[in-house]
Design an enzyme around this catalytic site. Structure first.
Site: not given
Ligand code: GAR
Length: 341
Positions: A12-14, A105
């Site tokens: 969930g950093s995004n 992505h």
């Molecule tokens: C992110 O890098 C996002 O681009 C990827 O998952 C990660 C989630 O990171 N998404 C995919 O691969 C979708 N196909 P986060 O949980 O730290 O935000």
């Protein structure tokens, strides 16, 4: 304020970045986080940030999308951001929010997209393929995996000594920039253009009365056949373009409905002004004229006392007419603007 929801399955950093970017301002608000994993680290992070977070098991996502849609609609969610969401998203949800679901992505789509391509798998594949550049993409979600129109995309260099982990860290950095940018673009494309206020509206607002003038039909506006405020016109090539006018049409339709179905309006300022002038000025004026006529008839009858009385009455009614005329035309306007009439 536009409410958005974040769907996330992992760290969930995004999601955290979106909350930190938007929730201190007053235009976009991350109002909800939905997850398909009971123990996803994102849950605790969202709780710490005060964002309502709900876990729906995978079978609900697949078999009961209406439960998800109800949850979103109850919170007036306008846009959905998939931030590392790895669960199947039903067609019902995609269709209900068509053009308003964004996915991030970790590659330069269309390269390294599709089934099984997520997170670390993507970075591993990029390095194994010997790529010299990678990046991140935010795209509109359609019913085809990773294939919707691209909203924002940014590159990062892949260096010879990069590992999947180091590449992931670099890609994350650009994700934190482009995801908020894409959300802002999408929300901006949905916001109706400001409609200039008409003179009638301005007066109605100043006098505190409703304006009953029906809106002027705009010939060049597209016909509105939609039944919800979500899906865009299927003939549009780009869903973002579609949402740019769809909510606007819906809003204008509501405005038209409101204007044509409201209760009969009270008389406007102008009507009241005419009524007051007739009552206070014209009627005493007519009485004064009648007394003036009496003056000459009494005079020719030789009734000098009656002529004098009629003359005095005529003068009194002329003064009444004048005074009331001055009052209605000088005091009524400021009093009515002040809302006392
Ligand atoms: C992110 O890098 C996002 O681009 C990827 O998952 C990660 C989630 O990171 N998404 C995919 O691969 C979708 N196909 P986060 O949980 O730290 O935000």
């Amino acid at each position: 304020m536009t409410n958005i929801a974040v769907f996330a399955s992992g760290n969930g950093s995004n999601a955290v970045n979106l909350v930190k970017t938007f929730n201190s301002g007053n235009r976009i608000h991350v109002a909800l986080c939905l997850t398909d994993r009971e123990n996803a680290p994102v849950i605790e992070k969202m709780n710490e940030l005060g964002v309502e977070t709900i876990y729906f098991p995978r079978n609900v996502w697949k078999e009961d999308p209406q439960a998800i849609l109800d949850t979103l609609r109850q919170r007036d969610i306008k846009v959905i951001a998939l931030a590392g969401f790895l669960c199947f998203l039903s067609e019902d949800i995609v269709n209900a929010y068509e053009g308003r679901i964004l996915n991030i992505h970790p590659s330069l789509l269309p390269a390294f997209g599709g089934k099984g391509m997520h997170g670390a798998n993507v970075h591993k594949a990029v390095i194994e393929a010997g790529e010299t550049k990678s990046g991140a993409t935010v795209h509109v979600v359609t019913n085809e995996i990773d294939a919707g129109p691209i909203v924002v995309q940014r590159e990062v260099a892949v260096l010879p000594d990069d590992t999947p982990e180091s590449l992931e860290a670099k890609v994350h950095e650009v994700e934190y920039l482009i995801f908020p940018e894409a959300v802002m673009k999408t929300v901006a494309s949905m916001t109706p253009p400001a409609v200039p206020k008409s003179v009638d509206d301005a007066w109605a607002e100043a006098l505190g009365v409703p304006n009953n003038v029906p809106p002027v039909p705009q010939k060049d506006r597209q016909p509105d056949n939609s039944t919800t405020d979500g899906p865009h016109n299927p003939t549009d090539s780009h869903p973002l373009n579609a949402t740019a006018y769809q909510p606007y049409k819906t809003a204008s339709r509501q405005a038209n409905t409101a204007a044509t179905t409201t209760e009969p309006m009270p008389p406007t300022f102008l009507v009241w002004s005419v009524i007051m002038t007739i009552l206070c000025c014209t009627i005493p004026g007519i009485v004064a004229i009648i007394y003036s006529a009496k003056v000459s008839s009494r005079f020719y009858e030789g009734d000098m006392e009656g002529a004098r009385r009629a003359s005095r009455n005529a003068e009194i009614w002329i003064i009444i007419s004048f005074v009331l005329g001055v009052i209605t035309n000088t005091l009524y306007i400021p009093l009515s603007i002040a809302g006392l009439f």
